[in-house]
Design a protein around this motif. Structure first.
Motif, mmCIF file in Angstrom:
data_model
loop_
_atom_site.group_PDB
_atom_site.id
_atom_site.type_symbol
_atom_site.label_atom_id
_atom_site.label_comp_id
_atom_site.label_asym_id
_atom_site.label_seq_id
_atom_site.Cartn_x
_atom_site.Cartn_y
_atom_site.Cartn_z
ATOM 1 N N ALA A 67 27.906 46.069 33.918
ATOM 2 C CA ALA A 67 29.186 45.980 34.608
ATOM 3 C C ALA A 67 30.148 45.155 33.747
ATOM 4 O O ALA A 67 29.718 44.326 32.952
ATOM 5 C CB ALA A 67 28.991 45.331 35.971
ATOM 6 N N PRO A 68 31.448 45.412 33.909
ATOM 7 C CA PRO A 68 32.060 46.424 34.762
ATOM 8 C C PRO A 68 31.839 47.836 34.234
ATOM 9 O O PRO A 68 31.559 48.020 33.052
ATOM 10 C CB PRO A 68 33.549 46.055 34.713
ATOM 11 N N THR A 69 31.974 48.814 35.125
ATOM 12 C CA THR A 69 31.897 50.215 34.724
ATOM 13 C C THR A 69 33.241 50.645 34.153
ATOM 14 O O THR A 69 34.287 50.383 34.745
ATOM 15 C CB THR A 69 31.547 51.106 35.928
ATOM 16 N N VAL A 70 33.215 51.285 33.008
ATOM 17 C CA VAL A 70 34.426 51.833 32.397
ATOM 18 C C VAL A 70 34.610 53.269 32.902
ATOM 19 O O VAL A 70 33.694 54.086 32.821
ATOM 20 C CB VAL A 70 34.341 51.805 30.865
ATOM 21 N N GLY A 82 32.321 49.463 41.768
ATOM 22 C CA GLY A 82 33.063 48.578 40.878
ATOM 23 C C GLY A 82 32.276 47.332 40.565
ATOM 24 O O GLY A 82 31.133 47.176 41.028
ATOM 25 N N PRO A 83 32.853 46.468 39.741
ATOM 26 C CA PRO A 83 34.223 46.513 39.213
ATOM 27 C C PRO A 83 34.380 47.563 38.121
ATOM 28 O O PRO A 83 33.409 47.987 37.510
ATOM 29 C CB PRO A 83 34.428 45.099 38.660
ATOM 30 N N LEU A 121 38.530 44.098 27.302
ATOM 31 C CA LEU A 121 38.726 43.876 28.733
ATOM 32 C C LEU A 121 37.399 43.764 29.473
ATOM 33 O O LEU A 121 37.298 43.053 30.479
ATOM 34 C CB LEU A 121 39.584 44.995 29.322
ATOM 35 N N VAL A 122 36.371 44.464 28.980
ATOM 36 C CA VAL A 122 35.038 44.306 29.572
ATOM 37 C C VAL A 122 34.571 42.858 29.395
ATOM 38 O O VAL A 122 34.078 42.228 30.350
ATOM 39 C CB VAL A 122 34.033 45.275 28.910
ATOM 40 N N THR A 123 34.738 42.315 28.209
ATOM 41 C CA THR A 123 34.344 40.929 27.930
ATOM 42 C C THR A 123 35.146 39.955 28.786
ATOM 43 O O THR A 123 34.588 39.004 29.348
ATOM 44 C CB THR A 123 34.553 40.611 26.439
ATOM 45 N N THR A 124 36.454 40.185 28.899
ATOM 46 C CA THR A 124 37.304 39.322 29.731
ATOM 47 C C THR A 124 36.832 39.341 31.172
ATOM 48 O O THR A 124 36.742 38.294 31.833
ATOM 49 C CB THR A 124 38.765 39.780 29.647
ATOM 50 N N ALA A 125 36.516 40.544 31.679
ATOM 51 C CA ALA A 125 36.054 40.649 33.070
ATOM 52 C C ALA A 125 34.736 39.927 33.269
ATOM 53 O O ALA A 125 34.522 39.261 34.310
ATOM 54 C CB ALA A 125 35.914 42.120 33.452
#
Length: 344
Positions: free
Chosen positions: A76-79, A143-144, A337-341
Protein backbone atom coordinates in the motif's frame (compact mmCIF):
# COMPACT_ATOMS: atom_id res chain seq x y z
CA UNK A 1 -4.38 32.04 -17.30
CA UNK A 2 -2.22 35.11 -17.30
CA UNK A 3 -2.39 36.99 -20.59
CA UNK A 4 1.21 38.08 -20.19
CA UNK A 5 2.24 34.42 -20.10
CA UNK A 6 0.27 33.02 -22.96
CA UNK A 7 -1.09 35.58 -25.43
CA UNK A 8 0.85 36.70 -28.50
CA UNK A 9 1.55 40.44 -28.41
CA UNK A 10 0.21 41.33 -31.86
CA UNK A 11 -2.28 39.94 -34.41
CA UNK A 12 0.40 38.60 -36.76
CA UNK A 13 2.23 36.49 -34.12
CA UNK A 14 -1.20 35.43 -32.96
CA UNK A 15 -2.02 34.04 -36.41
CA UNK A 16 1.32 32.29 -36.64
CA UNK A 17 0.70 30.77 -33.22
CA UNK A 18 -2.42 29.02 -34.49
CA UNK A 19 -0.33 27.10 -37.01
CA UNK A 20 3.06 26.82 -35.35
CA UNK A 21 2.57 27.40 -31.65
CA UNK A 22 -0.40 25.12 -31.15
CA UNK A 23 1.42 22.15 -32.67
CA UNK A 24 2.19 20.72 -29.26
CA UNK A 25 -1.42 20.83 -28.14
CA UNK A 26 -3.52 20.48 -31.27
CA UNK A 27 -1.51 17.69 -32.85
CA UNK A 28 -1.25 15.91 -29.55
CA UNK A 29 -5.01 15.87 -29.19
CA UNK A 30 -6.15 15.53 -32.78
CA UNK A 31 -3.51 13.27 -34.29
CA UNK A 32 -1.38 11.61 -31.66
CA UNK A 33 -4.16 10.76 -29.24
CA UNK A 34 -6.31 9.49 -32.10
CA UNK A 35 -3.56 7.12 -33.16
CA UNK A 36 -2.32 6.38 -29.66
CA UNK A 37 -4.81 3.59 -29.16
CA UNK A 38 -3.26 1.55 -31.96
CA UNK A 39 0.29 2.28 -30.87
CA UNK A 40 -0.66 1.22 -27.35
CA UNK A 41 -2.75 -1.74 -28.49
CA UNK A 42 0.24 -2.98 -30.52
CA UNK A 43 2.39 -5.99 -29.95
CA UNK A 44 5.03 -4.48 -27.69
CA UNK A 45 4.44 -7.23 -25.17
CA UNK A 46 2.83 -9.83 -27.41
CA UNK A 47 3.16 -13.49 -26.53
CA UNK A 48 2.27 -15.84 -23.72
CA UNK A 49 3.88 -13.59 -21.10
CA UNK A 50 1.87 -10.53 -22.11
CA UNK A 51 -0.44 -9.85 -19.14
CA UNK A 52 -2.58 -7.51 -21.25
CA UNK A 53 -3.45 -10.08 -23.92
CA UNK A 54 -5.95 -11.79 -21.61
CA UNK A 55 -8.39 -10.66 -18.94
CA UNK A 56 -6.96 -9.87 -15.55
CA UNK A 57 -9.86 -9.84 -13.12
CA UNK A 58 -13.33 -9.48 -14.64
CA UNK A 59 -15.44 -7.98 -11.86
CA UNK A 60 -19.17 -7.38 -11.91
CA UNK A 61 -20.55 -3.87 -11.63
CA UNK A 62 -23.96 -3.31 -9.97
CA UNK A 63 -25.73 -3.33 -13.35
CA UNK A 64 -24.16 -6.67 -14.30
CA UNK A 65 -21.51 -5.37 -16.71
CA UNK A 66 -17.97 -6.72 -16.44
CA UNK A 67 -14.97 -4.44 -15.90
CA UNK A 68 -11.46 -5.77 -16.48
CA UNK A 69 -8.82 -4.93 -13.85
CA UNK A 70 -5.15 -5.86 -14.27
CA UNK A 71 -3.42 -5.72 -10.88
CA UNK A 72 0.20 -6.55 -10.05
CA UNK A 73 2.41 -6.39 -6.99
CA UNK A 74 1.70 -6.07 -3.29
CA UNK A 75 1.67 -3.32 -0.72
CA UNK A 76 0.00 0.00 0.00
CA UNK A 77 -0.94 2.49 -1.18
CA UNK A 78 -2.41 0.94 -4.31
CA UNK A 79 -1.56 2.82 -7.50
CA UNK A 80 -4.55 3.16 -9.85
CA UNK A 81 -3.75 3.92 -13.50
CA UNK A 82 -6.28 5.74 -15.69
CA UNK A 83 -5.54 5.64 -19.43
CA UNK A 84 -6.11 8.37 -21.99
CA UNK A 85 -8.67 8.57 -24.76
CA UNK A 86 -9.03 5.38 -26.78
CA UNK A 87 -6.52 3.43 -24.69
CA UNK A 88 -6.87 0.38 -22.48
CA UNK A 89 -4.79 -1.12 -19.67
CA UNK A 90 -1.92 -1.83 -22.06
CA UNK A 91 -1.15 1.89 -22.13
CA UNK A 92 0.80 1.28 -18.92
CA UNK A 93 2.85 -1.70 -20.11
CA UNK A 94 6.15 0.14 -19.60
CA UNK A 95 5.22 1.62 -16.22
CA UNK A 96 3.06 -0.89 -14.34
CA UNK A 97 5.60 -3.74 -13.97
CA UNK A 98 8.20 -1.33 -12.52
CA UNK A 99 5.75 0.15 -9.99
CA UNK A 100 4.68 -3.40 -9.07
CA UNK A 101 8.14 -4.05 -7.62
CA UNK A 102 7.30 -1.57 -4.86
CA UNK A 103 3.54 -1.66 -4.32
CA UNK A 104 0.27 -2.96 -5.72
CA UNK A 105 -0.71 -1.26 -8.97
CA UNK A 106 -3.89 -1.67 -11.02
CA UNK A 107 -4.63 -0.63 -14.58
CA UNK A 108 -7.99 -1.33 -16.16
CA UNK A 109 -10.04 -1.26 -19.34
CA UNK A 110 -12.71 1.40 -19.31
CA UNK A 111 -16.18 0.33 -20.41
CA UNK A 112 -16.13 -0.56 -24.12
CA UNK A 113 -12.35 -1.04 -24.28
CA UNK A 114 -10.18 -4.13 -23.98
CA UNK A 115 -11.98 -6.90 -22.12
CA UNK A 116 -14.57 -4.67 -20.43
CA UNK A 117 -18.21 -4.64 -21.50
CA UNK A 118 -19.61 -1.48 -23.14
CA UNK A 119 -21.33 0.97 -20.83
CA UNK A 120 -24.57 2.91 -21.29
CA UNK A 121 -24.33 6.45 -22.66
CA UNK A 122 -23.32 9.06 -21.93
CA UNK A 123 -19.69 8.07 -21.29
CA UNK A 124 -18.87 11.21 -19.36
CA UNK A 125 -16.37 11.51 -16.55
CA UNK A 126 -18.93 10.87 -13.81
CA UNK A 127 -19.93 7.55 -15.38
CA UNK A 128 -16.30 6.53 -15.87
CA UNK A 129 -15.32 7.43 -12.29
CA UNK A 130 -18.36 5.56 -10.98
CA UNK A 131 -17.42 2.42 -12.92
CA UNK A 132 -13.88 2.53 -11.53
CA UNK A 133 -15.15 3.10 -7.99
CA UNK A 134 -17.56 0.15 -8.17
CA UNK A 135 -15.00 -2.01 -9.97
CA UNK A 136 -12.35 -1.56 -7.28
CA UNK A 137 -14.91 -2.33 -4.58
CA UNK A 138 -16.05 -5.46 -6.42
CA UNK A 139 -12.43 -6.60 -6.75
CA UNK A 140 -11.73 -5.95 -3.07
CA UNK A 141 -9.00 -3.42 -3.95
CA UNK A 142 -9.25 -1.00 -1.06
CA UNK A 143 -7.46 2.30 -0.48
CA UNK A 144 -5.38 4.23 0.13
CA UNK A 145 -4.75 5.05 -3.53
CA UNK A 146 -2.28 7.03 -5.60
CA UNK A 147 -4.20 7.81 -8.79
CA UNK A 148 -2.41 8.41 -12.10
CA UNK A 149 -4.14 9.87 -15.16
CA UNK A 150 -2.78 10.26 -18.68
CA UNK A 151 -4.30 12.76 -21.12
CA UNK A 152 -8.12 12.58 -20.82
CA UNK A 153 -7.54 10.19 -17.92
CA UNK A 154 -6.36 13.15 -15.87
CA UNK A 155 -9.91 14.51 -15.79
CA UNK A 156 -11.31 11.09 -14.92
CA UNK A 157 -8.71 10.71 -12.17
CA UNK A 158 -9.86 13.91 -10.52
CA UNK A 159 -13.49 12.80 -10.59
CA UNK A 160 -12.59 9.42 -9.10
CA UNK A 161 -10.56 11.17 -6.39
CA UNK A 162 -13.57 13.33 -5.57
CA UNK A 163 -15.62 10.16 -5.02
CA UNK A 164 -12.90 8.65 -2.80
CA UNK A 165 -11.59 11.80 -1.18
CA UNK A 166 -10.67 10.03 2.08
CA UNK A 167 -8.81 7.25 0.25
CA UNK A 168 -6.74 9.12 -2.35
CA UNK A 169 -3.32 10.10 -0.99
CA UNK A 170 -1.63 11.24 -4.20
CA UNK A 171 -2.34 12.28 -7.80
CA UNK A 172 -0.01 12.14 -10.81
CA UNK A 173 -1.06 13.84 -14.03
CA UNK A 174 0.79 12.59 -17.13
CA UNK A 175 0.46 15.29 -19.81
CA UNK A 176 -3.11 15.58 -18.66
CA UNK A 177 -6.03 17.18 -20.40
CA UNK A 178 -7.50 20.12 -18.51
CA UNK A 179 -11.11 21.13 -18.10
CA UNK A 180 -12.63 23.12 -21.00
CA UNK A 181 -9.35 22.76 -22.83
CA UNK A 182 -10.64 23.41 -26.35
CA UNK A 183 -12.45 26.56 -25.27
CA UNK A 184 -9.37 27.80 -23.42
CA UNK A 185 -7.12 27.21 -26.43
CA UNK A 186 -9.58 28.99 -28.73
CA UNK A 187 -9.65 31.97 -26.35
CA UNK A 188 -5.89 32.29 -26.81
CA UNK A 189 -5.30 31.29 -30.43
CA UNK A 190 -8.65 31.59 -32.15
CA UNK A 191 -11.31 29.27 -33.51
CA UNK A 192 -10.23 25.72 -34.23
CA UNK A 193 -7.23 25.65 -31.91
CA UNK A 194 -7.07 22.28 -30.16
CA UNK A 195 -10.21 21.07 -31.93
CA UNK A 196 -11.27 17.43 -31.58
CA UNK A 197 -13.00 17.38 -34.97
CA UNK A 198 -10.37 15.14 -36.55
CA UNK A 199 -10.84 12.46 -33.92
CA UNK A 200 -14.61 12.77 -34.07
CA UNK A 201 -14.68 12.40 -37.87
CA UNK A 202 -12.49 9.33 -37.69
CA UNK A 203 -14.60 7.72 -34.97
CA UNK A 204 -17.79 8.47 -36.94
CA UNK A 205 -16.29 6.94 -40.08
CA UNK A 206 -15.20 3.82 -38.22
CA UNK A 207 -18.59 3.54 -36.52
CA UNK A 208 -20.28 3.66 -39.91
CA UNK A 209 -17.94 1.05 -41.40
CA UNK A 210 -18.14 -1.38 -38.48
CA UNK A 211 -21.93 -1.04 -38.16
CA UNK A 212 -22.42 -1.79 -41.86
CA UNK A 213 -22.33 -5.57 -42.14
CA UNK A 214 -21.88 -5.31 -45.89
CA UNK A 215 -18.44 -3.71 -45.49
CA UNK A 216 -15.87 -6.20 -46.85
CA UNK A 217 -13.69 -7.59 -44.07
CA UNK A 218 -10.48 -6.70 -45.88
CA UNK A 219 -11.51 -3.24 -47.02
CA UNK A 220 -9.04 -0.38 -46.68
CA UNK A 221 -11.48 1.48 -44.45
CA UNK A 222 -11.79 -1.34 -41.95
CA UNK A 223 -8.05 -1.90 -41.98
CA UNK A 224 -7.62 1.74 -41.05
CA UNK A 225 -10.03 1.31 -38.13
CA UNK A 226 -8.65 -2.08 -37.07
CA UNK A 227 -5.09 -2.53 -38.43
CA UNK A 228 -3.94 -6.05 -39.15
CA UNK A 229 -0.93 -5.51 -36.86
CA UNK A 230 -3.17 -5.52 -33.78
CA UNK A 231 -3.33 -8.64 -31.66
CA UNK A 232 -6.42 -10.76 -32.30
CA UNK A 233 -8.50 -9.54 -29.39
CA UNK A 234 -7.71 -5.84 -29.90
CA UNK A 235 -8.66 -6.12 -33.56
CA UNK A 236 -11.90 -7.86 -32.62
CA UNK A 237 -12.71 -4.98 -30.25
CA UNK A 238 -11.86 -2.36 -32.88
CA UNK A 239 -14.32 -4.00 -35.29
CA UNK A 240 -17.22 -3.54 -32.87
CA UNK A 241 -19.50 -0.52 -33.35
CA UNK A 242 -19.80 -0.16 -29.55
CA UNK A 243 -16.07 0.57 -29.35
CA UNK A 244 -16.46 3.60 -31.62
CA UNK A 245 -19.71 4.71 -29.96
CA UNK A 246 -17.81 4.73 -26.68
CA UNK A 247 -15.05 6.88 -28.15
CA UNK A 248 -17.54 9.32 -29.65
CA UNK A 249 -19.39 9.66 -26.37
CA UNK A 250 -16.17 10.30 -24.46
CA UNK A 251 -15.11 12.94 -27.00
CA UNK A 252 -18.53 14.61 -27.00
CA UNK A 253 -18.43 14.96 -23.24
CA UNK A 254 -14.74 15.58 -22.58
CA UNK A 255 -14.61 19.38 -22.74
CA UNK A 256 -18.30 19.93 -22.04
CA UNK A 257 -20.11 17.76 -19.49
CA UNK A 258 -16.99 16.08 -18.08
CA UNK A 259 -15.29 19.46 -17.72
CA UNK A 260 -18.37 20.86 -15.96
CA UNK A 261 -18.22 17.92 -13.56
CA UNK A 262 -14.56 18.68 -12.82
CA UNK A 263 -15.45 22.33 -12.23
CA UNK A 264 -17.92 21.26 -9.55
CA UNK A 265 -15.14 19.44 -7.66
CA UNK A 266 -13.79 22.88 -6.79
CA UNK A 267 -11.15 22.81 -4.06
CA UNK A 268 -12.21 19.44 -2.70
CA UNK A 269 -8.89 17.83 -3.72
CA UNK A 270 -6.56 20.62 -2.61
CA UNK A 271 -5.05 18.69 0.31
CA UNK A 272 -3.92 15.78 -1.88
CA UNK A 273 -0.22 15.90 -2.96
CA UNK A 274 -0.03 16.16 -6.75
CA UNK A 275 2.62 16.05 -9.47
CA UNK A 276 1.82 17.40 -12.93
CA UNK A 277 4.09 16.15 -15.72
CA UNK A 278 4.06 18.21 -18.94
CA UNK A 279 5.44 16.93 -22.23
CA UNK A 280 7.79 19.35 -23.96
CA UNK A 281 11.11 19.86 -25.70
CA UNK A 282 13.42 19.67 -22.68
CA UNK A 283 13.50 18.44 -19.10
CA UNK A 284 12.75 21.18 -16.61
CA UNK A 285 12.93 23.99 -19.16
CA UNK A 286 10.01 26.43 -19.56
CA UNK A 287 8.82 27.13 -23.09
CA UNK A 288 9.79 30.43 -24.68
CA UNK A 289 7.72 32.96 -26.64
CA UNK A 290 8.76 31.45 -29.96
CA UNK A 291 6.60 28.44 -29.01
CA UNK A 292 3.36 30.00 -27.71
CA UNK A 293 1.48 26.71 -27.89
CA UNK A 294 3.92 25.10 -25.48
CA UNK A 295 3.76 28.19 -23.26
CA UNK A 296 -0.01 27.91 -23.08
CA UNK A 297 0.14 24.17 -22.37
CA UNK A 298 2.66 24.65 -19.57
CA UNK A 299 0.64 27.54 -18.14
CA UNK A 300 -2.49 25.36 -18.00
CA UNK A 301 -0.54 22.67 -16.21
CA UNK A 302 0.92 25.16 -13.73
CA UNK A 303 -2.62 26.27 -13.00
CA UNK A 304 -3.59 22.65 -12.45
CA UNK A 305 -0.70 22.17 -10.00
CA UNK A 306 -1.71 25.35 -8.16
CA UNK A 307 -5.08 23.82 -7.36
CA UNK A 308 -3.26 21.67 -4.80
CA UNK A 309 -1.60 22.92 -1.63
CA UNK A 310 1.24 20.51 -2.35
CA UNK A 311 1.24 20.52 -6.14
CA UNK A 312 4.25 20.64 -8.45
CA UNK A 313 4.47 21.03 -12.24
CA UNK A 314 7.44 19.44 -14.04
CA UNK A 315 8.43 19.82 -17.69
CA UNK A 316 9.58 16.57 -19.30
CA UNK A 317 11.26 16.02 -22.66
CA UNK A 318 8.74 13.67 -24.24
CA UNK A 319 5.91 13.25 -26.69
CA UNK A 320 2.36 13.08 -25.40
CA UNK A 321 2.84 9.34 -24.84
CA UNK A 322 5.16 9.92 -21.90
CA UNK A 323 4.48 6.45 -20.46
CA UNK A 324 6.21 5.01 -23.54
CA UNK A 325 8.89 7.66 -24.07
CA UNK A 326 9.90 8.31 -20.47
CA UNK A 327 8.53 5.54 -18.24
CA UNK A 328 11.33 6.18 -15.74
CA UNK A 329 10.06 9.74 -15.17
CA UNK A 330 6.45 8.65 -14.78
CA UNK A 331 7.46 5.82 -12.46
CA UNK A 332 9.65 8.10 -10.33
CA UNK A 333 6.77 10.55 -9.82
CA UNK A 334 4.41 7.73 -8.82
CA UNK A 335 6.86 6.19 -6.37
CA UNK A 336 7.64 9.60 -4.91
CA UNK A 337 4.02 9.95 -3.85
CA UNK A 338 3.90 6.32 -2.70
CA UNK A 339 6.88 7.01 -0.42
CA UNK A 340 5.30 10.25 0.84
CA UNK A 341 2.07 8.42 1.65
CA UNK A 342 3.93 5.69 3.52
CA UNK A 343 5.77 8.27 5.63
CA UNK A 344 2.48 9.93 6.50
Amino acid sequence: MSSSETRPTSPEPRRRAVYAGVTLVALVLVLVAGLAAFRIFGLSMAGEDDPYSRPGSLVRLPDGRRLNLACMGHGAPTVVLESGYGANARAWAHVQPIVARTTRVCSYDRAGYGFSDPGPPPRDGAAIARDLDFGLKAAGVSGPYVVVGHSAGGLYARLFAARRIKDVVGLVFVDSSVEHQTQRMEAIFGAGAGSLEGQQRRALRCLSLTADRSTPAGSAGLLECAPAKLDAHSRKVALRPDYWRTQLSELDNLFTTTSDEVDRVGNLLQDIPAIVLTAGKADGVPATRDDPGAMAWQAMHRQLAQRFLHGEARNVKSSHLMMNDRPEVVTAAILELVTTARKR
